[in-house]
Scaffold this active site. Structure first.
Site, mmCIF file in Angstrom:
data_model
loop_
_atom_site.group_PDB
_atom_site.id
_atom_site.type_symbol
_atom_site.label_atom_id
_atom_site.label_comp_id
_atom_site.label_asym_id
_atom_site.label_seq_id
_atom_site.Cartn_x
_atom_site.Cartn_y
_atom_site.Cartn_z
ATOM 1 C CB ALA A 66 -0.895 -0.016 1.232
ATOM 2 N N GLY A 111 0.547 -5.090 0.847
ATOM 3 C CA GLY A 111 -0.646 -5.138 0.000
ATOM 4 C C GLY A 111 -0.365 -5.803 -1.343
ATOM 5 C CD GLU A 114 -2.391 -7.689 2.784
ATOM 6 O OE1 GLU A 114 -2.095 -6.522 2.419
ATOM 7 O OE2 GLU A 114 -2.960 -7.927 3.857
ATOM 8 C CD GLU A 134 1.590 -5.743 5.569
ATOM 9 O OE1 GLU A 134 2.402 -6.666 5.806
ATOM 10 O OE2 GLU A 134 0.780 -5.781 4.631
HETATM 11 N N1 CO8 Z 1 4.587 3.176 -0.646
HETATM 12 C C1 CO8 Z 1 4.977 4.340 -1.191
HETATM 13 N N2 CO8 Z 1 6.148 4.485 -1.860
HETATM 14 C C2 CO8 Z 1 6.934 3.403 -1.988
HETATM 15 C C3 CO8 Z 1 6.578 2.152 -1.442
HETATM 16 C C4 CO8 Z 1 5.332 2.063 -0.754
HETATM 17 N N3 CO8 Z 1 4.891 0.910 -0.237
HETATM 18 N N4 CO8 Z 1 7.578 1.272 -1.711
HETATM 19 C C5 CO8 Z 1 8.504 1.943 -2.399
HETATM 20 N N5 CO8 Z 1 8.132 3.234 -2.572
HETATM 21 C C6 CO8 Z 1 8.855 4.294 -3.237
HETATM 22 C C7 CO8 Z 1 10.046 4.769 -2.419
HETATM 23 O O1 CO8 Z 1 9.635 5.709 -1.436
HETATM 24 C C8 CO8 Z 1 10.938 5.367 -3.478
HETATM 25 O O2 CO8 Z 1 10.424 6.644 -3.811
HETATM 26 P P1 CO8 Z 1 11.451 7.883 -4.063
HETATM 27 O O3 CO8 Z 1 12.257 7.462 -5.266
HETATM 28 O O4 CO8 Z 1 10.524 9.038 -4.347
HETATM 29 O O5 CO8 Z 1 12.270 8.015 -2.838
HETATM 30 C C9 CO8 Z 1 10.700 4.468 -4.688
HETATM 31 O O6 CO8 Z 1 9.455 3.799 -4.434
HETATM 32 C C10 CO8 Z 1 11.776 3.430 -4.855
HETATM 33 O O7 CO8 Z 1 11.889 2.724 -3.630
HETATM 34 P P2 CO8 Z 1 13.283 2.542 -2.855
HETATM 35 O O8 CO8 Z 1 14.219 3.646 -3.175
HETATM 36 O O9 CO8 Z 1 12.972 2.279 -1.419
HETATM 37 O O10 CO8 Z 1 13.826 1.197 -3.580
HETATM 38 P P3 CO8 Z 1 14.808 0.125 -2.967
HETATM 39 O O11 CO8 Z 1 15.190 -0.765 -4.096
HETATM 40 O O12 CO8 Z 1 15.880 0.743 -2.175
HETATM 41 O O13 CO8 Z 1 13.897 -0.720 -1.927
HETATM 42 C C11 CO8 Z 1 11.927 -1.897 -1.210
HETATM 43 C C12 CO8 Z 1 12.828 -1.485 -2.405
HETATM 44 C C13 CO8 Z 1 12.683 -2.885 -0.318
HETATM 45 C C14 CO8 Z 1 10.708 -2.586 -1.807
HETATM 46 C C15 CO8 Z 1 11.536 -0.642 -0.404
HETATM 47 O O14 CO8 Z 1 11.041 0.344 -1.295
HETATM 48 C C16 CO8 Z 1 10.492 -0.885 0.635
HETATM 49 O O15 CO8 Z 1 10.795 -1.439 1.683
HETATM 50 N N6 CO8 Z 1 9.229 -0.470 0.384
HETATM 51 C C17 CO8 Z 1 8.154 -0.546 1.323
HETATM 52 C C18 CO8 Z 1 7.670 -1.971 1.455
HETATM 53 C C19 CO8 Z 1 6.577 -2.070 2.489
HETATM 54 O O16 CO8 Z 1 6.770 -1.828 3.668
HETATM 55 N N7 CO8 Z 1 5.364 -2.470 2.050
HETATM 56 C C20 CO8 Z 1 4.229 -2.633 2.909
HETATM 57 C C21 CO8 Z 1 3.429 -1.368 2.978
HETATM 58 S S1 CO8 Z 1 2.094 -1.490 4.171
HETATM 59 C C22 CO8 Z 1 0.892 -2.344 3.343
HETATM 60 O O17 CO8 Z 1 1.070 -2.754 2.234
HETATM 61 C C23 CO8 Z 1 -0.384 -2.565 4.069
HETATM 62 C C24 CO8 Z 1 -1.422 -3.192 3.126
HETATM 63 C C25 CO8 Z 1 -2.822 -3.106 3.649
HETATM 64 C C26 CO8 Z 1 -3.340 -1.693 3.664
HETATM 65 C C27 CO8 Z 1 -4.779 -1.642 3.945
HETATM 66 C C28 CO8 Z 1 -5.298 -0.224 4.231
HETATM 67 C C29 CO8 Z 1 -5.105 0.735 3.130
#
Ligand code: CO8
Length: 260
Positions: A66, A111, A114, A134
């Site tokens: 998400a 998400g 999921e 999460e």
């Molecule tokens: N949300 C928003 N932006 C994101 C997300 C995300 N989940 N994941 C990556 N991005 C963005 C980064 O902020 C970055 O943006 P910018 O270039 O502007 O800084 C861009 O994508 C590239 O990401 P990274 O630079 O972090 O890339 P890396 O290769 O270094 O890392 C990862 C890749 C490991 C995937 C890392 O981006 C990461 O850990 N992302 C988050 C993963 C995460 O925690 N996901 C779970 C989110 S919570 C969720 O999904 C709950 C679901 C249910 C919700 C129900 C209610 C709505």
């Protein structure tokens, strides 16, 4: 139909839905969930679509979760509403009449994992990583992860994934039954299309009703689920497809199904 955050194309009865926010690793913001809802509602009613491939744009991610930047300001009520809305979208995908193949081209996290689990089967690139991270954000999965994951891989493995928040490789996801197949990244789309073509060569009504019987039956006790299956099985005997399928077998030729 055009969508701001999705690409949708149809060729040879296979629809490809690509989540298209690669700069955010295809993170699911509300607008994308709304697009997914609209796209799958449309695809479900299309007679020229027999199977759907769901994937993410770019080289890195299927869906990295998400959208955290959107979620950070949620009130509890908004979190509840968006969780319920998203769960409804995933249920629509899960219950689509046609089979949906999740094509996991990279990170499938939170998400994203999921969303993948709402598909009927998953084919992953060898470079993909999956997980429910999460708890690292201080929240829990909200699109059915605490429910679908234990049903798919068993309680203990699901708890390990959800409670540690660790990502696993595609190979490990295959070993625990989370994905069906792992293929080299360069072969991913071809492998997914090949699987879709195989399904499309079978009796279309049988494919749809078999999917429904499995989905609905999993929510019932075994005895009632089997009774439900018997009813769906009987309905199959009203179709032209079953006459063609059985006749073709006995005549030692390939069946030509009409989906009627
Ligand atoms: N949300 C928003 N932006 C994101 C997300 C995300 N989940 N994941 C990556 N991005 C963005 C980064 O902020 C970055 O943006 P910018 O270039 O502007 O800084 C861009 O994508 C590239 O990401 P990274 O630079 O972090 O890339 P890396 O290769 O270094 O890392 C990862 C890749 C490991 C995937 C890392 O981006 C990461 O850990 N992302 C988050 C993963 C995460 O925690 N996901 C779970 C989110 S919570 C969720 O999904 C709950 C679901 C249910 C919700 C129900 C209610 C709505």
């Amino acid at each position: 139909m055009e969508y701001a955050n999705l690409l949708v194309s149809v060729s040879e009865k296979i629809a490809t839905v690509t989540i298209n926010r690669p700069k955010s690793l295809n993170a699911l913001n509300f607008a994308t969930m709304r697009d997914l809802s609209g796209a799958f509602e449309d695809l479900g009613g299309r007679e020229d679509v027999g199977a759907v491939l769901l994937t993410g744009a770019g080289e890195k991610a299927f869906v990295a979760g998400a959208d955290i930047s959107e979620m950070k300001d949620y009130t509890p009520l908004r979190a509840f509403e968006f969780s319920m809305y998203g769960q409804g979208v995933l249920e629509r995908i899960e219950r689509l009449p046609q089979p949906v193949i999740g094509v996991i081209n990279g990170f499938a996290l939170g998400g994203g994992c999921e969303l993948a689990m709402a598909c009927d089967l998953l084919i992953a690139a060898d470079t993909a990583k999956l997980g429910q991270p999460e708890v690292s954000l201080g929240i829990i999965p909200g699109y059915g992860g605490t429910q679908r994951l234990p049903r798919l891989v068993g309680r203990n493995l699901a708890k390990e994934l959800v409670l540690t928040g660790e990502m696993i490789t595609a190979q490990r996801a295959y070993e625990i039954g989370l994905v069906n197949r792992v293929v080299p990244r360069a072969e991913l789309m071809d492998a997914a299309r090949e699987t879709a073509m195989k399904i499309l060569s079978r009796g279309p009504v049988a494919v749809r009703t078999a999917k429904m019987a499995m989905n609905r039956g999993l929510d019932l006790d075994l005895s009632n689920a089997c009774a439900f299956e018997a009813n769906v099985f009987a309905v199959g005997f009203s179709t032209a497809d079953r006459i063609e399928g059985m006749t073709a077998f006995l005549e030692k030729r390939k069946a030509v199904f009409t989906g009627k």
